[in-house]
Design an enzyme around this catalytic site. Structure first.
Site, short mmCIF file in Angstrom:
data_model
loop_
_atom_site.label_atom_id
_atom_site.label_comp_id
_atom_site.label_asym_id
_atom_site.label_seq_id
_atom_site.Cartn_x
_atom_site.Cartn_y
_atom_site.Cartn_z
N HIS A 104 0.79 -1.70 -2.46
CA HIS A 104 0.24 -0.97 -3.61
C HIS A 104 -0.98 -0.13 -3.23
O HIS A 104 -1.81 0.18 -4.09
CB HIS A 104 -0.17 -1.95 -4.72
CG HIS A 104 0.95 -2.69 -5.36
ND1 HIS A 104 1.62 -3.70 -4.74
CD2 HIS A 104 1.54 -2.55 -6.58
CE1 HIS A 104 2.56 -4.18 -5.54
NE2 HIS A 104 2.54 -3.49 -6.67
N GLU A 147 13.74 2.95 -11.37
CA GLU A 147 13.24 4.24 -10.88
C GLU A 147 14.37 5.19 -10.47
O GLU A 147 14.28 6.40 -10.68
CB GLU A 147 12.27 4.05 -9.71
CG GLU A 147 10.91 3.49 -10.12
CD GLU A 147 10.87 1.97 -10.18
OE1 GLU A 147 11.94 1.33 -10.08
OE2 GLU A 147 9.76 1.41 -10.34
#
Lengths: 340, 333
Positions: free
Chosen positions: A135, A66
């Protein structure tokens, strides 16, 4: 001018992709980058069909790096491309936040406006399906807290398309946060409001403008994203008892439409803030301060904040639903504030 | 293969190094001019942290000799030598360091945050985090079908950061026209390289990413020039990235005010200064005499002092406008 523009019923996810596709069609410099955005079409269907339509030179799967690919998006934007870069879950910002808040968000300012970063960072947020503490977070307050990024959070198909087109055309970096629960995914519980008619033609929804999702006179519920759906459901129920709830969908957190908050609270005199992010130091406090900074006298009752108490999102269904701003908690808060 | 620098290039390399050193000497002077009594880091015409690059000029001169201002450079918290070698406007750079409205960032950036769209130059104060944006610039250059390249600079300490390794992998995977440069000045602030890094050379790490890696041992500008020539040519040809590590020298402290009590090599430092060494080389080669060297120096002093004067005479930014430029429309937050 034709009397009726053509429209189709779309899920929020499809409307979002529709917006991306329209801009990719219009502007060669728009590209999509991220993990599983290609053949998979985005884990949450945020890029379905784009690879087939625009090819692998414009819809590009990245390694699980990322920092590298968000930074790449920044450099590409500086050189004139308009990248849409996906951070698969917002919870993953921990591995790449430096590129986001120290680079993407600060280059305009540090350069005295001489360098622009026209980039959209898309990311999935939210819980409600037992995905656990890493998450399921919303975290929009974290991004909205840090200067230099616009932050938009659509709740429905129309806004998803219009805000996406606005975000892509904006010369500033925009963080586009989509809640998994509003996307209308076939594999997740969904509110009927996740599907709606959307014009086929490109259109924009202005960044920084809230929307009165339901007009009412007794109490203002200020909220965003999936909680808009819950608030509207609760408002429908309470209407049968004669409680008239106004629901304000903020749609953008940066810039925040403080005028819309003040206008609504001036009308109703009562405020409930519903936020799926953590309670402390976040959006709910900011909304309350927006009112009290200007005129605490607007409020005829104590304010209620319905947010995630300051605990990680639990895994077990019953525990998770105990901390999320579910309709039952929203209803109880409204009742307390209006004394019903 | 890269041809050795011709005579004109050799003198140009020297000229660039002298200009960069002269700038740092002027910053040193201006920085310390009014920090007293004692040393107050936030005081004076040039406040804040100041990381000067004296001793590291061969890296910038040798690399940037192969670039035009259409190529990109992302530098570090110690950026001045690369900015100068890449041709940044000295006046606007000095003005930024002095925090003036005429500066590259209108006084919003400072010496670690210099952005110049005219030369595609930028730097970052965060270790290794200048690498990823360079990939994006290279990516954009590649898509436009140009042979432009991006040079990404870090120090040796940065080679232990995730951003470094993610960037090498992605650049190699996508064959991006990037030249990764590692300035090994032996020190991560006070921590010697041997205490931070498991390999004797970061050039060997390039092999892990299937790209050429080269280490220049002696801070020699012509060796840097040759290695950079190979790496830039490879990138321009579309053959992908390379890595060059240069064993260079931090002539002064990590930042100004650093007493360097930790530094065991301090006695040897002046003798390793690359500038007199290279001047001697050119004089022995008959490319420079005493008058020639003096002229190069005089020219550098004139340019630098002009920039410093410009900075000092420029207006300070209006405090009422501190909120401007947060977003691209120039408006407030």
């Amino acid at each position: 001018m034709t009397a009726t523009a053509s429209r189709h019923r779309l899920t929020t996810a499809k409307a979002m992709v529709d917006g991306i596709a329209a801009e990719m069609e219009r502007d060669e410099s728009v590209i999509v980058l991220g993990e599983d955005v290609g053949a998979y079409g985005g884990i949450f269907s945020s890029s379905t069909g784009l690879l087939d339509r625009f090819g692998a030179t414009r819809v590009i799967d990245t390694p699980i790096s990322e920092t590298a690919f968000i930074g790449l998006g920044i450099g590409a934007a500086v050189e004139g491309l308009r990248p849409i870069v996906e951070l698969m879950f917002v919870d993953f910002f921990g591995v790449c936040m430096d590129q986001i808040y120290n680079h993407m968000a600060k280059i305009s300012y540090e350069s005295g406006g001489n360098v622009k970063v026209p980039m959209v960072l898309t990311t999935a947020v939210g819980g409600g399906y037992s995905d656990g503490a890493q998450h399921s977070q919303c975290l929009w307050g974290t991004f909205a807290h840090l200067p230099g990024m616009k932050v938009v959070v659509p709740s429905n198909p129309y806004d998803a398309k219009g805000l996406m087109i606005s975000a892509i055309r904006d010369d500033s970096p925009v963080v586009y946060m989509f809640h998994k629960g509003v996307l209308g995914l076939p594999w997740m519980a969904k509110n009927p409001r996740s599907v709606d008619e959307v014009p086929d033609e490109p259109f924009t929804v202005p960044i920084g403008k809230a929307r009165v999702a339901r007009a009412g006179s007794d109490v203002t519920v200020v909220t965003v994203s999936l909680s808009v759906h819950h608030a509207l459901d609760v408002a429908d129920r309470l209407a049968t008892e004669g409680v008239d709830v106004e629901v304000l969908d903020l749609r953008s957190l940066v810039p925040l439409d403080r005028e819309a908050i003040l206008t609504s609270v001036a009308k109703t005199g009562r405020l409930v803030v519903v936020d799926e992010d953590y309670l402390s130091y976040g959006l709910s406090g900011e909304v309350v301060a927006t009112v009290t900074d200007v005129d605490p006298g607007l409020l005829r009752a104590k304010v209620a904040r319905v947010a995630v108490p300051d605990v990680p999102i639990p895994y077990a269904h019953a525990l998770e639903y105990a901390v999320l701003p579910r309709p039952e908690r929203i209803e109880a808060a409204i009742r307390a504030v209006v004394g019903a | 293969m890269t041809a050795p620098p011709d005579d004109g290039t050799r003198v140009e390399l020297y000229r660039t190094m002298v200009l960069a050193r002269t700038f740092e000497e002027a910053m040193l002077r201006e920085y310390h001019a009014d920090k007293g009594p004692g040393f107050d880091i936030g005081k004076g015409l040039v406040p804040g942290e100041m990381h000067l690059a004296a001793g590291q000029e061969p890296v910038a001169a040798g690399v940037c000799a192969h670039l035009t201002t259409d190529d990109a450079v992302t530098a570090t918290h110690r950026p001045h030598h690369f900015a100068i070698a890449h041709g940044i406007d000295l006046r606007r750079m000095a003005a930024e360091i002095f925090g003036r409205e005429t500066g590259l960032g209108r006084g919003r950036g400072g010496h670690m945050h210099l952005f110049d769209p005219a030369t595609h130059f930028s730097c970052s104060g965060i270790i290794a985090e200048g690498y990823p944006p360079a990939l994006g610039q290279a990516f954009a250059f590649q898509r436009k079908g140009t042979d432009r390249v991006a040079v990404a600079v870090t120090g040796e300490g940065a080679a232990n950061q995730g951003a470094f390794h993610e960037s090498l992998n992605l650049a190699a995977l996508w064959r991006l026209p990037v030249v990764f440069v590692v300035e090994d000045n032996d020190w991560g602030i006070s921590v010697p390289r041997a205490s931070s890094t498991c390999v004797p050379s970061n050039a060997v790490r390039a092999a892990g990413y299937d790209m050429p890696g080269e280490r220049i041992e002696d801070n020699a500008v012509e060796a840097v020039y040759a290695a950079a020539g190979r790496a830039v040519a490879r990138a321009r040809a579309g053959d992908g990235p390379s890595l060059i590590e240069v064993h260079t020298l931090r002539l002064w402290g990590h930042f100004e005010g650093d007493a360097q009590a930790y530094r065991k090599d301090i006695e040897d430092v002046p003798g390793r200064d690359p500038l007199p060494t290279y001047e001697r080389t050119l004089r022995e080669a008959g490319l420079l005499d005493e008058a020639g060297a003096a002229a190069v120096k005089a020219e550098a002093v004139e340019k630098v002092e002009d920039a410093v004067r410009f900075a000092k005479e420029s207006p300070a930014p209006d405090p009422a406008e501190a909120g401007r430029y947060v977003f691209a429309d120039g408006g407030p937050a």
